[in-house]
Structures are given as structure tokens and as C-alpha cells.
Scaffold this motif. Structure first.
Motif, PDB file in Angstrom:
ATOM      1  N   UNK A 202       0.625  -1.303  -0.078  1.00  0.00           N
ATOM      2  CA  UNK A 202       0.089   0.072  -0.116  1.00  0.00           C
ATOM      3  C   UNK A 202       0.839   1.417   0.021  1.00  0.00           C
ATOM      4  N   UNK A 203       2.146   1.321   0.619  1.00  0.00           N
ATOM      5  CA  UNK A 203       2.807   2.318   0.993  1.00  0.00           C
ATOM      6  C   UNK A 203       3.446   2.420  -0.418  1.00  0.00           C
ATOM      7  N   UNK A 204       3.978   1.435  -1.062  1.00  0.00           N
ATOM      8  CA  UNK A 204       4.627   1.434  -2.483  1.00  0.00           C
ATOM      9  C   UNK A 204       3.505   2.198  -3.468  1.00  0.00           C
ATOM     10  N   UNK A 206       1.166   4.369  -2.797  1.00  0.00           N
ATOM     11  CA  UNK A 206       1.207   5.664  -2.462  1.00  0.00           C
ATOM     12  C   UNK A 206       2.319   6.499  -2.975  1.00  0.00           C
ATOM     13  N   UNK A 207       3.697   5.823  -3.022  1.00  0.00           N
ATOM     14  CA  UNK A 207       4.926   6.712  -3.395  1.00  0.00           C
ATOM     15  C   UNK A 207       4.830   6.665  -4.841  1.00  0.00           C
ATOM     16  N   UNK A 208       4.206   5.581  -5.404  1.00  0.00           N
ATOM     17  CA  UNK A 208       4.088   5.566  -7.067  1.00  0.00           C
ATOM     18  C   UNK A 208       3.201   6.701  -7.527  1.00  0.00           C
ATOM     19  N   UNK A 209       2.030   6.802  -6.789  1.00  0.00           N
ATOM     20  CA  UNK A 209       1.324   7.954  -7.339  1.00  0.00           C
ATOM     21  C   UNK A 209       1.827   9.306  -6.840  1.00  0.00           C
ATOM     22  N   UNK A 210       2.557   9.574  -5.916  1.00  0.00           N
ATOM     23  CA  UNK A 210       3.067  10.806  -5.886  1.00  0.00           C
ATOM     24  C   UNK A 210       4.494  11.031  -6.655  1.00  0.00           C
ATOM     25  N   UNK A 211       4.970  10.037  -6.943  1.00  0.00           N
ATOM     26  CA  UNK A 211       6.136  10.118  -7.793  1.00  0.00           C
ATOM     27  C   UNK A 211       5.554  10.357  -9.403  1.00  0.00           C
ATOM     28  N   UNK A 212       4.566   9.591  -9.800  1.00  0.00           N
ATOM     29  CA  UNK A 212       4.101   9.993 -11.216  1.00  0.00           C
ATOM     30  C   UNK A 212       2.577   9.926 -10.894  1.00  0.00           C
ATOM     31  N   UNK A 213       2.081  11.120 -10.599  1.00  0.00           N
ATOM     32  CA  UNK A 213       0.576  11.379 -10.612  1.00  0.00           C
ATOM     33  C   UNK A 213       0.116  11.388 -12.049  1.00  0.00           C
ATOM     34  N   UNK A 214      -1.021  10.475 -11.993  1.00  0.00           N
ATOM     35  CA  UNK A 214      -1.799  10.790 -13.401  1.00  0.00           C
ATOM     36  C   UNK A 214      -2.948  11.733 -13.574  1.00  0.00           C
ATOM     37  N   UNK A 215      -3.082  12.523 -12.317  1.00  0.00           N
ATOM     38  CA  UNK A 215      -4.122  13.401 -12.439  1.00  0.00           C
ATOM     39  C   UNK A 215      -3.607  14.703 -11.474  1.00  0.00           C
ATOM     40  N   UNK A 216      -4.769  15.451 -10.965  1.00  0.00           N
ATOM     41  CA  UNK A 216      -4.679  16.430 -10.208  1.00  0.00           C
ATOM     42  C   UNK A 216      -4.087  15.787  -8.599  1.00  0.00           C
ATOM     43  N   UNK A 230       8.480  10.587   5.246  1.00  0.00           N
ATOM     44  CA  UNK A 230       7.888   9.800   6.170  1.00  0.00           C
ATOM     45  C   UNK A 230       7.512   8.302   5.405  1.00  0.00           C
ATOM     46  N   UNK A 231       6.994   8.424   4.224  1.00  0.00           N
ATOM     47  CA  UNK A 231       6.427   7.247   3.650  1.00  0.00           C
ATOM     48  C   UNK A 231       7.681   6.348   3.355  1.00  0.00           C
ATOM     49  N   UNK A 232       8.782   6.836   2.955  1.00  0.00           N
ATOM     50  CA  UNK A 232      10.028   6.144   2.755  1.00  0.00           C
ATOM     51  C   UNK A 232      10.497   5.724   3.919  1.00  0.00           C
ATOM     52  N   UNK A 233      10.578   6.152   4.795  1.00  0.00           N
ATOM     53  CA  UNK A 233      11.207   5.980   6.243  1.00  0.00           C
ATOM     54  C   UNK A 233      10.184   4.639   6.940  1.00  0.00           C
ATOM     55  N   UNK A 234       8.757   4.837   6.843  1.00  0.00           N
ATOM     56  CA  UNK A 234       7.903   3.872   7.341  1.00  0.00           C
ATOM     57  C   UNK A 234       8.105   2.704   6.322  1.00  0.00           C
ATOM     58  N   UNK A 235       8.333   2.571   5.091  1.00  0.00           N
ATOM     59  CA  UNK A 235       8.549   1.594   4.197  1.00  0.00           C
ATOM     60  C   UNK A 235       9.916   0.923   4.573  1.00  0.00           C
TER      61      UNK A 235
END
Length: 299
Positions: A202-204, A206-216, A230-235
């Protein structure tokens, strides 16, 4: 004045009486020591007189000892060390004691059944001994848990050490109580690992969505701003925990072999010198009895 003289006379008589008693005891002790010395001297004189007979007995005893060595089946000895998990050592001691008793009673059929080996292999077991390596390191009122065991196995067939090692380990591992506890821990660990895998996935995402957003992208999750750090640290933390749990899953065995049985080329016994010495000593003592009876005066 008269009373003082009487007192001195009584004291003098007491001293003389004590001297007589001591002299009597000394004579008795001296007489007893002389008799003992005479008997010892007489005993060694008899040994010297009948020395050739005694030598013959010793030679016969040594020959019988050699014969006993020749007909005794050679055996091989080796040891292995086991480490326990979070198990009370007395439980393992009880299992090993039962196995040791079966070996002493030559209960080969039950040994073969418990160790899952064939009957011929079970008959090759001469003895089994075990010791708790940390038994002397704890207080009397303490309970020893997870301490290593040393097992000594004596076999008539040296080729069986390789198969006896997993047989004994599985015998200890497959105890019903231990097996049940193992299944419980395995289920717990697998559930935690699956949960972590799901969370990491799930965290991965979210990280993918943040790194390559497909919309707003508004930068909020459940009303909170997204912090990629924080996402990377938690992962990473979750991944470390997953790796640790996977390692625990791999070490789930209740009993692990630290050092196994070493292969043996030469027999550990029987000992030729020991057999000859025992035969010679027993025969010599028998010869001494014969000599004493022979020298006894006839009525």
C-alpha cells in the motif's frame, strides 16, 4: 597438715594409676601392630614362595582378557551438540531419558519406531548418553531454558552416524507439545508477514502515485499533508521488520544442531590394555586365595 599429706598421697596414687593405664594401652597397641606386621610379612613370604604359581595365574588371566577383547564387538563413539529454542531443558531431558532407557533395555523395536529407522540400524546402538552443558551455571531454584545439550552415541556400525543425527533431532522435534507450539508460532509469524507485505504494498502504491501522478494531486491523505520522507522511512522500517520475522520463521525449529556427529575411522573400544589388565588382576587375586588356602595348616 595431716590432711595436706593425705591429699598429696591421693594425687600421687592417681598419677601412678594413670601411668599404668597409659602403659597398658601402649603395650596393647604395640602388640597389635606387631601382629599386623607379622601377618603382612608372612603374606609377602607366601607370595614369594608361590611366585611362579601366581605368575602362571597372571598369564592365564591376561590371556583370558585378550580372548575377551578378541570376541567383543568393536564400537564407535561420537558426540553432537543441540541448541534449544525457548523450551525448558527438563522437557528434553525427559525425552532423552526415555530413549536412553530403551537403549539400556535393548528395546530395539520401539527405538526403531521412535527414531523412524529400520530395526537393523536400531540394533547397532550400543549406548546413548546426554548431558546439559549449562547445568552447573544456574542457581538451584532457577529453571533452565534454551540451553545446549551434548549427546554421546555409541554405535557398532560407524556408517550410521550420518543417519542417526537427523533421526535423533526429529525425535526431539516431533514431540506433540513441541510440534503444537511450533505450528502456533508459525501461524503467528506468517500472519504478521502477510500483514506487513500488504502494508508495504500500500505504501509503495502511494509512493508511486506521488512520484508519477496521473491527475491532479492535492497533497493530502485523510486530511493530512503527504510527506514523502515519512513514507520512505515507514516503508524501510516495515521491510526491516518483515525481514526479521522471515528470519524467525526460518529458525522456527525447536531443536537445532550446532555440531553434528563426527565420522569415525577407528573404534573407540574395547581397550585391549584394559581387558588384559582386568583379566590379570582378577586372576592374580584368585591365585592369592588359592595360595592362602594351600598354606593354611591342616587340622
Amino acid at each position: 597438715m595431716y590432711e595436706n599429706k593425705q591429699q598429696e598421697k591421693r594425687e600421687k596414687n592417681n598419677i601412678q594409676h594413670d601411668e599404668i593405664d597409659l602403659y597398658f594401652i601402649y603395650n596393647k597397641i604395640n602388640l597389635f601392630a606387631n601382629r599386623i606386621g607379622q601377618k603382612i610379612s608372612y603374606f609377602f613370604k607366601l607370595l614369594f614362595i608361590y611366585k611362579w604359581l601366581l605368575i602362571l595365574f597372571v598369564l592365564i588371566g591376561g590371556a583370558l582378557g585378550y580372548l575377551a577383547f578378541y570376541v567383543t564387538k568393536p564400537y564407535y563413539s561420537s558426540t553432537m551438540t543441540l541448541m534449544l529454542s525457548n523450551i525448558r531443558n527438563e522437557f528434553i531431558e525427559d525425552q532423552l531419558s526415555k530413549l536412553t532407557d530403551m537403549v539400556k533395555e535393548d528395546n530395539f523395536e520401539e527405538i526403531a519406531n521412535r527414531l523412524d529407522i529400520n530395526l537393523e540400524a536400531a540394533k547397532q546402538i550400543k549406548a546413548l548418553n546426554f548431558s546439559n552443558l549449562d547445568e552447573d551455571r544456574i542457581e538451584e531454584d532457577s529453571i533452565l531454558v534454551g540451553s545446549p545439550f551434548k549427546i554421546e552415541l555409541l554405535l557398532y556400525d560407524r556408517k550410521l552416524f550420518n543417519s542417526m543425527e537427523p533421526a535423533i533431532t526429529n525425535y526431539l522435534e516431533n514431540n506433540r507439545y513441541f510440534a503444537k507450539q511450533k505450528r502456533i508460532r508459525q501461524k503467528q509469524l506468517e500472519s504478521l508477514i502477510n500483514k506487513l507485505e500488504s502494508e508495504i504494498s500500500s505504501i509503495d502504491s502511494i509512493k508511486t502515485e506521488i512520484g508519477s501522478p496521473r491527475g491532479p494531486v492535492n497533497g493530502f491523505v485523510y486530511g493530512q499533508p503527504i510527506d514523502p520522507t515519512n513514507l520512505y522511512r515507514e516503508s524501510v522500517n516495515m521491510y526491516k521488520e518483515q525481514v526479521s520475522l522471515s528470519a524467525n520463521l526460518d529458525r522456527l525449529e525447536n531443536v537445532e544442531v550446532i555440531t553434528g556427529f563426527a565420522p569415525r575411522l577407528y573404534p573407540s573400544g574395547p581397550n585391549l590394555i584394559k581387558y588384559i589388565l582386568i583379566g590379570a588382576i582378577v586372576s592374580f587375586l584368585f591365585g592369592v586365595i588359592v595360595v592362602l588356602n594351600k598354606a593354611r595348616p591342616t587340622k
